[in-house]
Enzyme design. Structure first.
Site, PDB file in Angstrom:
ATOM      1  N   ASP A   1      -7.171   8.943  16.342  1.00 16.97           N
ATOM      2  CA  ASP A   1      -7.558   8.648  14.976  1.00 16.97           C
ATOM      3  C   ASP A   1      -8.114   7.257  14.569  1.00 16.97           C
ATOM      4  OD1 ASP A   1      -7.930   9.678  12.189  1.00 16.97           O
ATOM      5  OD2 ASP A   1      -5.737   9.203  11.672  1.00 16.97           O
TER       6      ASP A   1
ATOM      7  N   SER B   1       0.050   8.811   2.440  1.00 18.29           N
ATOM      8  CA  SER B   1       0.609  10.053   2.604  1.00 18.29           C
ATOM      9  C   SER B   1       2.218  10.259   3.247  1.00 18.29           C
ATOM     10  CB  SER B   1      -0.298  11.277   3.303  1.00 18.29           C
ATOM     11  OG  SER B   1      -0.216  10.649   4.656  1.00 18.29           O
ATOM     12  N   TYR B   2       2.587   9.374   4.091  1.00 23.19           N
ATOM     13  CA  TYR B   2       3.824   9.387   4.581  1.00 23.19           C
ATOM     14  C   TYR B   2       4.804   8.570   3.928  1.00 23.19           C
ATOM     15  CZ  TYR B   2       2.429  11.946   8.919  1.00 23.19           C
ATOM     16  OH  TYR B   2       2.033  12.658  10.002  1.00 23.19           O
ATOM     17  N   GLY B   3       4.085   7.468   3.197  1.00 24.88           N
ATOM     18  CA  GLY B   3       5.325   6.501   2.438  1.00 24.88           C
ATOM     19  C   GLY B   3       4.558   5.280   1.906  1.00 24.88           C
ATOM     20  N   LYS B   4       5.635   4.328   1.377  1.00 24.26           N
ATOM     21  CA  LYS B   4       4.863   3.144   0.985  1.00 24.26           C
ATOM     22  C   LYS B   4       5.004   2.133   2.125  1.00 24.26           C
ATOM     23  CE  LYS B   4       6.632   4.154  -3.751  1.00 24.26           C
ATOM     24  NZ  LYS B   4       7.453   3.622  -4.778  1.00 24.26           N
TER      25      LYS B   4
ATOM     26  N   LYS C   1       7.100  -0.071   6.638  1.00 20.18           N
ATOM     27  CA  LYS C   1       6.864   1.403   6.203  1.00 20.18           C
ATOM     28  C   LYS C   1       7.847   2.083   5.841  1.00 20.18           C
ATOM     29  CE  LYS C   1       3.324   3.291   8.905  1.00 20.18           C
ATOM     30  NZ  LYS C   1       2.905   3.898   9.658  1.00 20.18           N
TER      31      LYS C   1
ATOM     32  N   GLY D   1       0.792  -1.299   0.058  1.00 17.36           N
ATOM     33  CA  GLY D   1      -0.150   0.018  -0.138  1.00 17.36           C
ATOM     34  C   GLY D   1       0.747   1.059  -0.115  1.00 17.36           C
TER      35      GLY D   1
END
Length: 262
Positions: A193, A76-79, A95, A73
């Site tokens: 969240d 917004s922060y990375g793969k 991550k 996946g």
């Protein structure tokens, strides 16, 4: 004039003789569709079963003792990629965070550091476990090695016909979510969240609360669970945050978001 003409004619005759000598040594070109020719000097027909196809070999990419796998996946922060521990042969998820990209996100680097610090002290079956943290200063990358999960509740919901689970299934997931939140709150941590996109599932159906980037660890000497900043997804936030209150109960924020998720 007569002499010039005879010289010119002689020159042309010599040129013709030279050209005829050069051409006489060459054999005629043959083509695939020449019916009169049995032997083809330049081309020959090949059947498809005679062609050997070779796939391009993929190079094995190693990060420390881990073998990199396929993409799971991207956020917004990375793969997030699949990973294999070469020593234990356990599947992991990694991550991949680029420091340059984090700097462009408000509080990006702080959120990542906070998540790492919290995950290092948290150990519960319904909270995602942090296995390892690797850094590559040359490439300005950070690798967070986590427990492997096969998918998330958000993807599962989107694949169901009515965008919701059967009652028995939703009840099972919700009980696990409550267990995980009870543990977090007992440690003085407000997630802030909770939503289907941050709830992952392992192969045996265990729910894992993930993405603690905006979570807040309350002061151990604090009188209550009062928080002052809310950074979660707006659709899952309680009315007090939506109305812009300066302070609110952190634990109640998680309970509200859980109810919306249900």
């Amino acid at each position: 004039m007569d002499k010039e003409m005879t010289l010119d004619e002689d020159f042309r005759l010599d040129e013709e003789e030279i050209n005829s000598d050069n051409v006489s040594d060459l054999e005629p070109v043959t083509w695939l569709n020449d019916e009169d020719t049995e032997v083809n000097m330049f081309f020959h027909r090949v059947d498809s079963n005679q062609i050997i196809y070779q796939t391009k070999k993929k190079k094995c990419k190693m990060i420390g003792k881990y073998v990199m796998g396929d993409l799971l996946g991207e956020g917004s922060y990375g793969k997030v990629k699949e990973m294999l521990d070469s020593e234990t042969l356990c599947r992991r998820a990694v991550k991949i965070l680029k420091k340059r990209k984090l700097r462009r996100i408000p509080n990006g680097e702080q959120n990542v550091q906070r998540e790492i610090q919290l995950l290092k002290i948290l150990k519960h079956k319904n909270v995602i476990g942090l296995v390892d943290v690797l850094c590559n200063e040359e490439k300005q990358k950070m690798y967070m090695v986590l427990e492997y999960c096969v998918g998330g509740l958000q993807d599962m919901l989107e694949s169901t016909p009515k965008k919701k689970f059967p009652l028995w299934q939703a009840h099972g997931y919700f009980c696990q979510l409550v267990d995980g939140l009870e543990y977090l709150h007992s440690k003085g941590i407000v997630h802030k969240d909770i939503k289907p996109g941050n709830l992952l599932l392992t192969l045996d159906g265990t729910l894992k609360i993930s993405d603690l980037g905006v979570a807040e660890a309350l002061d151990m000497f604090a009188e209550d669970d009062t928080c002052y900043t809310g950074q979660g997804s707006p659709a899952f936030q309680p009315p007090e945050i939506a109305n812009g209150h300066e302070k609110f109960s952190g634990f109640k924020v998680d309970i509200w978001s859980s109810g919306v998720t249900l």
